[in-house]
Write an enzyme that holds these catalytic residues in place. Structure first.
Site, short mmCIF file in Angstrom:
data_model
loop_
_atom_site.label_atom_id
_atom_site.label_comp_id
_atom_site.label_asym_id
_atom_site.label_seq_id
_atom_site.Cartn_x
_atom_site.Cartn_y
_atom_site.Cartn_z
N ARG A 53 -9.27 -3.63 1.47
CA ARG A 53 -7.73 -3.24 1.50
C ARG A 53 -7.82 -1.70 2.08
O ARG A 53 -8.68 -0.84 1.48
CB ARG A 53 -7.15 -3.28 0.25
CG ARG A 53 -6.33 -4.54 0.12
CD ARG A 53 -5.79 -4.82 -0.94
NE ARG A 53 -5.09 -3.85 -1.79
CZ ARG A 53 -4.36 -3.81 -3.03
NH1 ARG A 53 -4.54 -5.12 -3.58
NH2 ARG A 53 -3.95 -3.09 -3.29
N LYS A 107 -4.87 -7.77 -12.64
CA LYS A 107 -3.62 -8.36 -12.62
C LYS A 107 -3.63 -9.60 -11.74
O LYS A 107 -3.10 -10.58 -11.84
CB LYS A 107 -2.60 -7.26 -12.35
CG LYS A 107 -2.36 -6.47 -13.18
CD LYS A 107 -1.14 -5.42 -12.79
CE LYS A 107 -1.24 -4.74 -11.39
NZ LYS A 107 -2.50 -3.75 -11.29
N ARG A 149 7.41 -0.94 -11.70
CA ARG A 149 6.46 0.07 -11.59
C ARG A 149 7.09 1.37 -11.74
O ARG A 149 6.28 2.61 -11.70
CB ARG A 149 5.88 -0.04 -10.10
CG ARG A 149 4.38 -0.08 -10.08
CD ARG A 149 4.11 -0.17 -8.65
NE ARG A 149 2.50 0.02 -8.26
CZ ARG A 149 2.08 -0.92 -7.85
NH1 ARG A 149 2.13 -2.40 -7.98
NH2 ARG A 149 0.65 -0.74 -7.54
N ARG A 189 -3.39 6.38 -6.23
CA ARG A 189 -2.90 5.48 -6.86
C ARG A 189 -2.93 5.62 -8.41
O ARG A 189 -2.16 5.02 -9.30
CB ARG A 189 -3.42 4.27 -6.31
CG ARG A 189 -3.01 3.91 -4.99
CD ARG A 189 -3.96 2.66 -4.26
NE ARG A 189 -3.89 1.55 -5.08
CZ ARG A 189 -4.88 0.40 -4.83
NH1 ARG A 189 -5.82 0.75 -4.04
NH2 ARG A 189 -4.93 -0.56 -5.62
N ARG A 229 -13.83 -4.26 -4.29
CA ARG A 229 -13.03 -5.42 -3.98
C ARG A 229 -13.13 -5.74 -2.53
O ARG A 229 -13.11 -5.10 -1.51
CB ARG A 229 -11.55 -5.21 -4.53
CG ARG A 229 -10.62 -6.22 -4.11
CD ARG A 229 -9.27 -6.08 -4.72
NE ARG A 229 -8.61 -4.82 -4.46
CZ ARG A 229 -7.59 -4.48 -5.11
NH1 ARG A 229 -6.98 -5.41 -5.92
NH2 ARG A 229 -7.14 -3.29 -4.79
#
Ligand code: AP5
Length: 216
Positions: A163, A13, A91, A174, A130
């Site tokens: 992160r 996203k 969400r 998550r 990431r």
């Protein structure tokens, strides 16, 4: 043009939003970025939500809806922008209802929702690899989209970091939260808003081109 990018953690996203916002002159509004920024600046809100983000749980609907009210309402006063692009919001079904009420008040609507479909194994691989720039927030991946110089942002030279919520046990949580609380939103919107489901496992450029083709 008011759009929503929808998909599980790691579906791309943020990566797509970064590309689409300039091409279509949209304000990219990411609740995750807004919340992480509050944490980094150590504001009252940041202190309140820090542990929630680190644990991979959802911040309360009230907090998120208040943030989004200001962000979305502010776009109309910027004539250079053609609309907004939401990333990571709504969400929960509660947030979707709150967004509907806000948009009614503002006489706005969602023009399209783009859903990025990506399988679980690929999501885990993407999130674990990431890296994000601490300064300009550009997102990289250690193998799929590495920077020219390891650990340095190509755009601004900033330091790249992992992160806090991209650690294995938090990724699991998550993904669970997404399946339980976020995925049901699609049923809420079906039949009311145009939904485009895309193969989010295509290369980054191909996903962008597919969205651009739909938007003309
Ligand atoms: P948020 O920041 O929204 O995180 P997320 O939804 O979990 O999504 P991510 O940012 O992890 O992934 P992404 O889909 O943007 O993928 P990306 O482009 O980076 O939320 C973080 C936290 O904030 C939440 O857990 C919650 O605590 C809180 N929060 C946020 N919004 C909230 C809300 N509305 N309500 C309550 N709480 C909220 O890509 C991932 C990786 O894959 C990158 O390395 C990238 O380079 C790579 N990649 C991307 N696309 C491709 C591709 N096509 N091929 C190969 N690699 C790719």
């Amino acid at each position: 043009m008011n759009l929503v990018l929808f998909g599980p953690p790691g579906s791309g996203k943020g990566t797509q939003a970064e590309r689409l916002r300039d091409r279509f002159r949209l304000r990219h509004i990411s609740t995750g970025d807004l919340l992480r920024d509050a944490v980094a600046r150590e504001t009252e809100l940041g202190k309140q939500v820090q542990s929630v983000l680190a644990a991979g749980r959802l911040v309360s609907d009230d907090i998120v809806l208040a943030l989004m009210r200001d962000a979305i309402a502010g776009v109309a006063s910027e004539p250079a922008l053609r609309g907004w692009l939401l990333d990571g919001f709504p969400r929960t079904v509660g947030q979707a209802g709150g967004l509907d009420r806000l948009l009614e008040e503002l006489h706005q609507r969602i023009d399209a929702i783009f859903v990025l479909d990506v399988g679980r194994e690929v999501l885990i691989e993407r999130l674990s690899g990431r890296r994000t720039c601490t300064q300009c927030k550009t997102v990289y991946h250690v193998t799929a989209n590495p920077p020219a110089v390891e650990g340095r942002c190509d755009k601004c030279g900033g330091t790249l970091v992992q992160r806090e919520d991209d650690r294995p046990e938090t990724i699991e949580r998550r993904l669970g939260v997404y399946a339980a609380q976020t995925q049901p939103i699609l049923a809420y919107y079906r039949g009311r808003v145009t939904i485009h489901e895309l193969d989010g496992e295509m290369p980054v450029d191909e996903v962008t081109r597919t969205i651009e083709r739909v938007l003309g």
